[in-house]
Design a protein around this motif. Structure first.
Motif, PDB file in Angstrom:
ATOM      1  N   ASP A 232      61.070  12.402  49.443  1.00 23.76           N
ATOM      2  CA  ASP A 232      61.613  12.876  50.719  1.00 23.76           C
ATOM      3  C   ASP A 232      63.135  12.947  50.668  1.00 23.76           C
ATOM      4  OD1 ASP A 232      59.055  13.032  51.818  1.00 23.76           O
ATOM      5  OD2 ASP A 232      59.092  10.938  52.437  1.00 23.76           O
ATOM      6  N   ARG A 233      63.743  11.994  50.002  1.00 22.46           N
ATOM      7  CA  ARG A 233      65.196  12.000  49.858  1.00 22.46           C
ATOM      8  C   ARG A 233      65.644  13.226  49.065  1.00 22.46           C
ATOM      9  NH1 ARG A 233      65.537   7.002  48.681  1.00 22.46           N
ATOM     10  NH2 ARG A 233      65.695   7.148  46.425  1.00 22.46           N
ATOM     11  N   ALA A 234      64.815  13.637  48.113  1.00 22.64           N
ATOM     12  CA  ALA A 234      65.146  14.819  47.309  1.00 22.64           C
ATOM     13  C   ALA A 234      65.174  16.091  48.162  1.00 22.64           C
ATOM     14  CB  ALA A 234      64.139  14.975  46.170  1.00 22.64           C
TER      15      ALA A 234
ATOM     16  N   TRP B 149      73.843   8.010  55.694  1.00 23.08           N
ATOM     17  CA  TRP B 149      73.646   6.630  55.271  1.00 23.08           C
ATOM     18  C   TRP B 149      72.186   6.211  55.276  1.00 23.08           C
ATOM     19  CZ3 TRP B 149      77.853   5.357  53.054  1.00 23.08           C
ATOM     20  CH2 TRP B 149      79.096   5.706  53.565  1.00 23.08           C
ATOM     21  N   GLU B 150      71.448   6.618  56.298  1.00 23.66           N
ATOM     22  CA  GLU B 150      70.098   6.094  56.470  1.00 23.66           C
ATOM     23  C   GLU B 150      69.069   6.734  55.537  1.00 23.66           C
ATOM     24  OE1 GLU B 150      69.234   3.421  58.521  1.00 23.66           O
ATOM     25  OE2 GLU B 150      71.410   3.289  58.501  1.00 23.66           O
ATOM     26  N   SER B 151      69.406   7.859  54.901  1.00 25.94           N
ATOM     27  CA  SER B 151      68.434   8.532  54.037  1.00 25.94           C
ATOM     28  C   SER B 151      68.056   7.676  52.828  1.00 25.94           C
ATOM     29  CB  SER B 151      68.977   9.885  53.565  1.00 25.94           C
ATOM     30  OG  SER B 151      70.149   9.723  52.803  1.00 25.94           O
ATOM     31  N   ARG B 152      68.806   6.633  52.549  1.00 29.99           N
ATOM     32  CA  ARG B 152      68.439   5.754  51.427  1.00 29.99           C
ATOM     33  C   ARG B 152      67.141   5.008  51.689  1.00 29.99           C
ATOM     34  NH1 ARG B 152      73.233   1.300  52.334  1.00 29.99           N
ATOM     35  NH2 ARG B 152      73.130   1.402  54.595  1.00 29.99           N
TER      36      ARG B 152
ATOM     37  N   TYR C 244      57.946   5.689  60.126  1.00 32.68           N
ATOM     38  CA  TYR C 244      58.501   6.404  58.980  1.00 32.68           C
ATOM     39  C   TYR C 244      58.389   7.919  59.170  1.00 32.68           C
ATOM     40  CZ  TYR C 244      59.484   8.009  54.268  1.00 32.68           C
ATOM     41  OH  TYR C 244      60.043   8.661  53.207  1.00 32.68           O
ATOM     42  N   ALA C 245      57.274   8.386  59.709  1.00 34.44           N
ATOM     43  CA  ALA C 245      57.098   9.825  59.935  1.00 34.44           C
ATOM     44  C   ALA C 245      58.139  10.343  60.921  1.00 34.44           C
ATOM     45  CB  ALA C 245      55.692  10.112  60.448  1.00 34.44           C
ATOM     46  N   LEU C 246      58.448   9.545  61.937  1.00 31.06           N
ATOM     47  CA  LEU C 246      59.489   9.909  62.900  1.00 31.06           C
ATOM     48  C   LEU C 246      60.851   9.989  62.213  1.00 31.06           C
ATOM     49  CD1 LEU C 246      59.080   8.000  66.290  1.00 31.06           C
ATOM     50  CD2 LEU C 246      59.808  10.366  65.978  1.00 31.06           C
ATOM     51  N   PHE C 247      61.117   8.990  61.397  1.00 29.60           N
ATOM     52  CA  PHE C 247      62.394   8.929  60.685  1.00 29.60           C
ATOM     53  C   PHE C 247      62.537  10.105  59.727  1.00 29.60           C
ATOM     54  CE2 PHE C 247      64.873   6.939  57.101  1.00 29.60           C
ATOM     55  CZ  PHE C 247      66.104   6.995  57.744  1.00 29.60           C
ATOM     56  N   LEU C 248      61.470  10.413  59.012  1.00 26.84           N
ATOM     57  CA  LEU C 248      61.489  11.536  58.072  1.00 26.84           C
ATOM     58  C   LEU C 248      61.751  12.843  58.817  1.00 26.84           C
ATOM     59  CD1 LEU C 248      61.031  12.763  55.274  1.00 26.84           C
ATOM     60  CD2 LEU C 248      58.574  12.774  55.775  1.00 26.84           C
ATOM     61  N   HIS C 249      61.097  13.024  59.947  1.00 29.22           N
ATOM     62  CA  HIS C 249      61.292  14.234  60.749  1.00 29.22           C
ATOM     63  C   HIS C 249      62.752  14.364  61.174  1.00 29.22           C
ATOM     64  CE1 HIS C 249      61.194  16.771  64.387  1.00 29.22           C
ATOM     65  NE2 HIS C 249      60.112  17.330  63.846  1.00 29.22           N
ATOM     66  N   ALA C 250      63.340  13.254  61.628  1.00 30.30           N
ATOM     67  CA  ALA C 250      64.723  13.282  62.088  1.00 30.30           C
ATOM     68  C   ALA C 250      65.691  13.569  60.942  1.00 30.30           C
ATOM     69  CB  ALA C 250      65.074  11.952  62.753  1.00 30.30           C
ATOM     70  N   ALA C 251      65.538  12.858  59.840  1.00 35.78           N
ATOM     71  CA  ALA C 251      66.490  12.984  58.727  1.00 35.78           C
ATOM     72  C   ALA C 251      66.419  14.355  58.061  1.00 35.78           C
ATOM     73  CB  ALA C 251      66.224  11.882  57.701  1.00 35.78           C
ATOM     74  N   THR C 252      65.220  14.834  57.788  1.00 35.56           N
ATOM     75  CA  THR C 252      65.107  16.134  57.114  1.00 35.56           C
ATOM     76  C   THR C 252      65.450  17.275  58.061  1.00 35.56           C
ATOM     77  OG1 THR C 252      62.739  16.165  57.605  1.00 35.56           O
ATOM     78  CG2 THR C 252      63.395  15.352  55.446  1.00 35.56           C
TER      79      THR C 252
END
Length: 420
Positions: free
Chosen positions: A142-144, A133-136, A77-85
């Protein structure tokens, strides 16, 4: 005696060779290891979605072990958050860095902002669509953060557009900016290739046309009676498919279970398997449903047209109407293709590609100044903005909303605000 002398000489040579042998350098960890991991992860998440990627897969691609990866990121999840944000904020930074010149006119200023967005998106093309799409799958807080970054980009661009077109309403300004950014972001949805300079110019010209579009007036607000609920289908397979599409759209394919789909349809889990062998079969059925409806729409548009321009106008009309009438189905069609098994994914990508090629062929007949590949980019851009602008309209099926989206699509395709 001679043999003894030769042996001593060989031994001396060995000692000399050993003394001068290079000492192996200790293996050092690259200074940019964290950035390498983040880049590999972002590309994998973009290609196959958050749930389709494992930590071990990312580690193997980078060339390290799982425990070594955890020294940089505590979990997936931390990896995903880093990528998306990171992708969203890089776009915000690109617009903010482009400091306004006192001598620049609003039109020049808007061009500067659009070019900054294009260059950032193209430089991150393989991963820049991740947040869409994946930010859901992110936590609400984090989405905010992502939403705030995109809102900031829209606001900055909207302020410039308002100075360029002072007569625009706030709503018009916002919807046009969403369409402009959607045209830019459309390059993340396909892999067609153009030289960088030509791609920048093509997207800039399309964005300019969108920015100058005269949107049809909204109908005066009126009280609308609630739509009738209709008669529920007694076909259990259709009920299951309907509920699956609704849940996939609302929460994402991987967050929905067979039991939940069955419960929504009033069927137990074992009953679901009498109609669909697996959850992926449900998703595949949804994709084929969307593809069939698109094929019918294309056939209808072509049958009633006498020129390529007329055919494109008809395609735009039926596509927008279908997207507003079946918004959940169309959103799943574009958002969840990475969730399908590889064989089905390849098959459906080919179906999507053929649909785009039909549009591109017609556009190439209308716009001889463009190559087929350039037409393909514009078709992707026009299709892309339907979902993005439609979502900010909440896909309310008002005639004025559909007319506005049609106008934006025609401007993208034909390269003029009037779409003539």
């Amino acid at each position: 005696m001679a043999e003894r002398t030769k042996a001593r000489t060989r031994a001396a040579r060995v000692r000399i060779d050993v003394q001068h042998a290079p000492v192996a350098e200790p293996r050092r960890r690259p200074k940019n290891r964290k950035a390498q991991i983040a880049a590999v992860a972002a590309e994998a998440f973009s290609e196959r979605g958050y749930h389709g990627v494992s930590i071990d897969e990312i580690a193997t691609t980078v060339g390290i072990s799982g425990p070594a990866l955890y020294r940089h990121f505590p979990n997936k999840y931390a990896l995903f958050l880093h990528a998306a944000t990171g992708l969203a904020t890089s776009l915000e930074d690109a617009i903010a860095r482009d400091a306004e010149s006192a001598a620049a006119s609003p039109a020049e200023r808007l061009d500067q902002q659009i070019v900054a967005a294009i260059r950032t998106t193209v430089a991150n093309r393989k991963t820049a669509g991740l947040y869409r799409w994946e930010s859901r799958y992110l936590e609400p807080a984090d989405r905010a953060i992502i939403r705030a970054a995109i809102t900031s980009v829209n606001r900055r661009m909207g302020e410039t557009l308002a100075r360029m077109r002072p007569g625009l309403t706030e709503q018009d300004d916002f919807q046009i900016c969403v369409a402009v950014l959607s045209v830019v972001g459309s390059v993340t949805a396909h892999r067609a290739h153009l030289p960088t300079r030509r791609l920048e110019q093509l997207l800039l010209d399309a964005c300019r046309a969108v920015a100058r579009t005269e949107l049809p007036l909204h109908d005066a607000p009126a009280h609308r009676p609630p739509a009738p609920a209709g008669i529920a289908s007694s076909n259990k397979r259709e009920v299951l498919l309907h509920e699956a599409i609704r849940l996939f759209h609302a929460r994402g394919y991987h967050e929905v279970s067979i039991e939940e789909i069955g419960s929504a349809a009033g069927i137990n889990a074992s009953g679901v398997y009498r109609h669909f062998a697996s959850k992926s079969d449900l998703l595949s059925a949804a994709f084929h449903r969307a593809a069939e409806r698109l094929a019918v729409a294309v056939g209808t548009a072509l049958a009633g047209s006498t020129t390529p321009r007329d055919a494109l106008r008809s395609l735009v009309e039926v596509y927008v109407h279908l997207s507003f009438g079946q918004s959940e189905l169309m959103s799943v069609y574009f958002a969840e293709i990475g969730s399908l098994p590889e064989a089905q994914r390849t098959e459906l990508r080919n179906v999507q590609r053929l649909n785009v090629e039909e549009w591109s062929r017609l556009l190439n007949e209308v716009r001889a100044d463009l190559s087929v590949v350039e037409c393909r980019f514009l078709v992707h851009a026009a299709l892309n903005l339907v979902l993005d602008v439609g979502r900010v309209m909440h896909f309310e099926p008002a005639p004025a909303n559909e007319a506005r989206v049609r106008a934006l699509m025609l401007a993208t395709l034909f390269g003029s605000a009037s779409g003539a």
